[in-house]
Motif scaffolding. Structure first.
Motif, mmCIF file in Angstrom:
data_model
loop_
_atom_site.group_PDB
_atom_site.id
_atom_site.type_symbol
_atom_site.label_atom_id
_atom_site.label_comp_id
_atom_site.label_asym_id
_atom_site.label_seq_id
_atom_site.Cartn_x
_atom_site.Cartn_y
_atom_site.Cartn_z
ATOM 1 N N ALA A 199 0.872 -1.213 0.026
ATOM 2 C CA ALA A 199 0.088 -0.132 -0.079
ATOM 3 C C ALA A 199 0.799 1.395 -0.010
ATOM 4 O O ALA A 199 0.438 2.202 0.030
ATOM 5 C CB ALA A 199 -0.871 -0.027 1.284
ATOM 6 N N GLY A 200 2.256 1.033 -0.020
ATOM 7 C CA GLY A 200 3.076 2.150 -0.267
ATOM 8 C C GLY A 200 3.424 2.902 1.174
ATOM 9 O O GLY A 200 3.862 3.844 1.097
ATOM 10 N N LEU A 201 2.962 2.256 2.244
ATOM 11 C CA LEU A 201 3.548 2.671 3.411
ATOM 12 C C LEU A 201 4.457 1.891 4.387
ATOM 13 O O LEU A 201 4.961 2.560 5.457
ATOM 14 C CB LEU A 201 2.055 2.322 4.408
ATOM 15 C CG LEU A 201 0.731 3.156 3.796
ATOM 16 C CD1 LEU A 201 -0.537 2.761 4.857
ATOM 17 C CD2 LEU A 201 0.999 4.694 3.861
ATOM 18 N N GLY A 202 5.176 1.074 3.871
ATOM 19 C CA GLY A 202 6.145 0.323 4.465
ATOM 20 C C GLY A 202 5.545 -0.411 5.765
ATOM 21 O O GLY A 202 4.528 -0.870 5.949
ATOM 22 N N ASN A 203 6.677 -0.651 6.752
ATOM 23 C CA ASN A 203 6.129 -0.904 8.122
ATOM 24 C C ASN A 203 5.488 -0.192 9.024
ATOM 25 O O ASN A 203 5.822 1.037 9.381
ATOM 26 C CB ASN A 203 7.340 -1.761 9.113
ATOM 27 C CG ASN A 203 7.573 -2.970 8.262
ATOM 28 O OD1 ASN A 203 6.930 -3.696 7.891
ATOM 29 N ND2 ASN A 203 9.154 -3.163 8.343
ATOM 30 N N VAL A 204 4.235 -0.223 9.533
ATOM 31 C CA VAL A 204 3.590 0.634 10.275
ATOM 32 C C VAL A 204 3.476 0.204 11.619
ATOM 33 O O VAL A 204 2.956 -1.131 11.899
ATOM 34 C CB VAL A 204 2.115 0.886 9.729
ATOM 35 C CG1 VAL A 204 1.123 1.790 10.708
ATOM 36 C CG2 VAL A 204 2.144 1.670 8.340
ATOM 37 N N SER A 205 4.025 0.994 12.791
ATOM 38 C CA SER A 205 3.909 0.565 13.917
ATOM 39 C C SER A 205 2.580 0.380 14.485
ATOM 40 O O SER A 205 1.689 1.263 14.105
ATOM 41 C CB SER A 205 4.708 1.588 14.984
ATOM 42 O OG SER A 205 6.045 1.475 14.571
ATOM 43 N N LEU A 206 2.210 -0.615 15.417
ATOM 44 C CA LEU A 206 0.906 -0.666 15.876
ATOM 45 C C LEU A 206 0.809 -0.973 17.472
ATOM 46 O O LEU A 206 1.765 -0.934 18.097
ATOM 47 C CB LEU A 206 0.347 -2.085 15.560
ATOM 48 C CG LEU A 206 0.231 -2.161 13.901
ATOM 49 C CD1 LEU A 206 -0.133 -3.825 13.743
ATOM 50 C CD2 LEU A 206 -0.961 -1.538 13.203
ATOM 51 N N GLN A 207 -0.369 -0.555 18.180
ATOM 52 C CA GLN A 207 -0.647 -0.662 19.430
ATOM 53 C C GLN A 207 -1.897 -1.353 19.608
ATOM 54 O O GLN A 207 -3.009 -1.438 18.568
ATOM 55 C CB GLN A 207 -0.586 0.871 20.053
ATOM 56 C CG GLN A 207 -1.710 1.762 19.586
ATOM 57 C CD GLN A 207 -1.541 3.152 20.188
ATOM 58 O OE1 GLN A 207 -0.574 3.331 20.835
ATOM 59 N NE2 GLN A 207 -2.499 3.904 19.848
ATOM 60 N N GLY A 208 -2.255 -1.983 20.753
ATOM 61 C CA GLY A 208 -3.505 -2.765 21.128
ATOM 62 C C GLY A 208 -4.652 -1.700 21.348
ATOM 63 O O GLY A 208 -4.257 -0.723 21.906
ATOM 64 N N VAL A 209 -5.870 -2.102 20.959
ATOM 65 C CA VAL A 209 -6.847 -1.522 21.312
ATOM 66 C C VAL A 209 -7.642 -2.377 22.114
ATOM 67 O O VAL A 209 -8.450 -3.697 21.832
ATOM 68 C CB VAL A 209 -7.835 -1.284 20.091
ATOM 69 C CG1 VAL A 209 -9.062 -0.433 20.684
ATOM 70 C CG2 VAL A 209 -7.004 -0.316 19.285
ATOM 71 N N PRO A 210 -8.038 -2.121 23.542
ATOM 72 C CA PRO A 210 -8.833 -2.975 24.433
ATOM 73 C C PRO A 210 -10.076 -3.197 23.952
ATOM 74 O O PRO A 210 -11.038 -2.360 23.384
ATOM 75 C CB PRO A 210 -8.612 -2.383 25.894
ATOM 76 C CG PRO A 210 -7.658 -1.447 25.623
ATOM 77 C CD PRO A 210 -7.311 -0.997 24.218
#
Length: 266
Positions: A53-64
């Protein structure tokens, strides 16, 4: 002499009984691990590869996901008993993650959500949406009597691009959505216990079955056991920023969420 023989015989029988009891007790931790759910939260270092999608690696965090399960954003379901050295099938019930920061996609700022809802309606899609049909997310866990286990789990999740700052539960906010590429999470020699860690949620909807894991995943989704100590955001009403919600309101929201999680354990 006769009394001595009788006494020795009694002691021998007592020793035999004690030895048998210890043998049974030692075997209980494995035989007592019944089918159940693992309530987990995303640890630091989670990411998703959106290079296509042209974004590379996207950092994530959890959503309770919901207040009754505390900080839980990932739920795994062990569908059979865990026996020493045997593999147990695992299904991924739920995953709820969000990009740590908004990104630019198709010329606009968006938040990226990664979701999976295989709960059969137990968690409504109004709370945890999954707009695309996905391949099964499953794998195995192999538990051992020494308190360690191995796991190998394939996760097929959804990716939802939402206008930055808006709710993922309202489809009118969607910019795009698609199935994510499969990822495989593996662990070797991770630890487990038959007793819950401090603060772990006890859910009647998602009972543990007496197996509490602390996996060390080799993959882009590290997880740790959930707790009741983190106030979950409401997916349908995202937590306001510090500019729109005062400290008092944040503390009240946190207290309500923790109380709900603890209440489920009673």
């Amino acid at each position: 002499m006769k009394h001595l023989l009788v006494s020795m015989s009694s002691k021998s029988r007592l020793l035999l009984v004690v030895s048998f009891a210890l043998l049974v007790a030692c075997s209980l931790p494995v035989s007592a691990q019944t089918p159940g759910y693992d309530l987990l939260q995303t640890g630091s270092g989670a990411s998703i590869d959106l290079s296509k999608a042209g974004l590379g690696n996207v950092s994530l965090q959890g959503v309770p996901i919901q207040s009754s399960t505390g900080s839980t954003d990932t739920i795994m379901h062990r569908t059979k008993d865990i026996t020493g050295g045997g593999s147990t099938p695992v299904e991924v019930t739920a995953v709820f993650m969000k990009s740590a920061n908004s990104v630019t996609y198709q010329g606009q700022q968006v938040d990226v959500y990664v979701t999976l809802n295989n709960s059969g309606g137990t968690i409504p899609t109004s709370v945890l949406p999954q707009p695309d049909a996905l391949s099964a997310s499953s794998g195995t866990v192999t538990g051992r009597t020494d308190g360690t286990f191995d796991s190998n789990i394939t996760v097929n999740a959804d990716v939802i691009f939402v206008k930055a700052g808006t709710s993922v539960t309202n489809s009118s906010n969607y910019v795009a959505h698609q199935a994510a590429s499969s990822i495989t999470l593996t662990s070797s020699g991770s630890s487990w216990s038959s007793t819950p860690p401090a603060g772990y949620p006890s859910s009647s909807t998602f009972p543990s079955g007496g197996f509490y894991q602390r996996p060390v995943h080799n993959g882009p989704h590290p997880v740790i056991p959930s707790t009741c100590n983190t106030a979950p955001a409401s997916p349908s009403q995202p937590v306001a920023s510090a500019n729109t919600k005062g400290p008092g309101q944040q503390q009240i929201a946190a207290a309500i969420a923790v109380k709900a999680c603890i209440s489920s354990a009673q």
